[in-house]
Design a protein around this motif. Structure first.
Motif, PDB file in Angstrom:
ATOM      1  N   GLN A   3       0.841  -1.189   0.000  1.00 57.72           N
ATOM      2  CA  GLN A   3       0.000   0.000   0.000  1.00 57.72           C
ATOM      3  C   GLN A   3       0.878   1.242   0.000  1.00 57.72           C
ATOM      4  O   GLN A   3       1.821   1.341   0.770  1.00 57.72           O
ATOM      5  N   VAL A   4       0.553   2.196  -0.862  1.00 57.59           N
ATOM      6  CA  VAL A   4       1.331   3.421  -0.978  1.00 57.59           C
ATOM      7  C   VAL A   4       0.993   4.365   0.168  1.00 57.59           C
ATOM      8  O   VAL A   4      -0.168   4.529   0.533  1.00 57.59           O
ATOM      9  N   GLN A   5       2.025   4.957   0.729  1.00 60.29           N
ATOM     10  CA  GLN A   5       1.834   5.980   1.753  1.00 60.29           C
ATOM     11  C   GLN A   5       2.597   7.236   1.351  1.00 60.29           C
ATOM     12  O   GLN A   5       3.712   7.151   0.822  1.00 60.29           O
ATOM     13  N   LEU A   6       2.006   8.400   1.613  1.00 60.36           N
ATOM     14  CA  LEU A   6       2.607   9.687   1.276  1.00 60.36           C
ATOM     15  C   LEU A   6       2.688  10.546   2.528  1.00 60.36           C
ATOM     16  O   LEU A   6       1.698  10.678   3.255  1.00 60.36           O
ATOM     17  N   VAL A   7       3.857  11.135   2.766  1.00 56.33           N
ATOM     18  CA  VAL A   7       4.047  11.980   3.941  1.00 56.33           C
ATOM     19  C   VAL A   7       4.682  13.298   3.500  1.00 56.33           C
ATOM     20  O   VAL A   7       5.817  13.317   3.017  1.00 56.33           O
ATOM     21  N   GLU A   8       3.940  14.394   3.687  1.00 56.68           N
ATOM     22  CA  GLU A   8       4.441  15.717   3.295  1.00 56.68           C
ATOM     23  C   GLU A   8       5.223  16.364   4.434  1.00 56.68           C
ATOM     24  O   GLU A   8       4.996  16.069   5.614  1.00 56.68           O
ATOM     25  N   SER A   9       6.108  17.273   4.052  1.00 58.52           N
ATOM     26  CA  SER A   9       6.839  18.089   5.021  1.00 58.52           C
ATOM     27  C   SER A   9       7.302  19.361   4.323  1.00 58.52           C
ATOM     28  O   SER A   9       7.241  19.454   3.091  1.00 58.52           O
ATOM     29  N   GLY A  10       7.760  20.326   5.117  1.00 56.67           N
ATOM     30  CA  GLY A  10       8.349  21.526   4.541  1.00 56.67           C
ATOM     31  C   GLY A  10       7.500  22.771   4.596  1.00 56.67           C
ATOM     32  O   GLY A  10       7.944  23.849   4.197  1.00 56.67           O
ATOM     33  N   GLY A  11       6.277  22.652   5.080  1.00 59.91           N
ATOM     34  CA  GLY A  11       5.432  23.831   5.175  1.00 59.91           C
ATOM     35  C   GLY A  11       5.927  24.771   6.266  1.00 59.91           C
ATOM     36  O   GLY A  11       6.823  24.447   7.040  1.00 59.91           O
TER      37      GLY A  11
END
Length: 122
Positions: A1-9
């Motif tokens: 299962q694909v997981q996406l984690v954002e950062s940098g805001g």
């Protein structure tokens, strides 16, 4: 299962730059389209930019053309959004998304990150 984690805001002044990152894990990314969307308070989610997994064929919404750059680092499985000359109207929660169609409609994307807040002060 694909997981996406954002950062940098974060919170910046008008004219500043930020780079958002979206770390992707899970299944192989062949025939994948990666995109950034954003949602300002009280508004609908809107498309920002997309790129194919292998790079190339970048596409931007008109309001960010010439200011934002989308890129995908294949070895790192990480999507980036370099945002330059930021404006107060860029203030929103930014989401990365994964899909299989070269499409700016959010319904074409089946996997989403949790979002990262970008605030631009005038």
């Amino acid at each position: 299962q694909v997981q996406l984690v954002e950062s940098g805001g974060g919170s910046v002044q008008a004219g500043d730059s930020l780079r958002l990152s979206c770390a992707a894990s899970g299944r192989p990314f062949s025939r994948t389209v990666m995109a950034w969307f954003r949602q300002a308070s009280g508004k609908e989610r809107e498309f920002v930019a997309l790129t194919r997994w292998r790079g190339g064929s970048e596409f931007y919404t008109d309001s960010v053309k010439g200011r934002f750059i989308i890129s995908f680092d294949n070895p790192k499985n990480t999507l980036y959004l370099q945002m330059n000359s930021l404006k107060p109207e860029d203030t929103a929660v930014y989401y990365c998304a994964r899909g299989s169609q070269y499409e700016s409609n959010a319904r074409a994307y089946d996997t989403w990150g949790q979002g990262t807040q970008v605030t631009v002060a005038s």
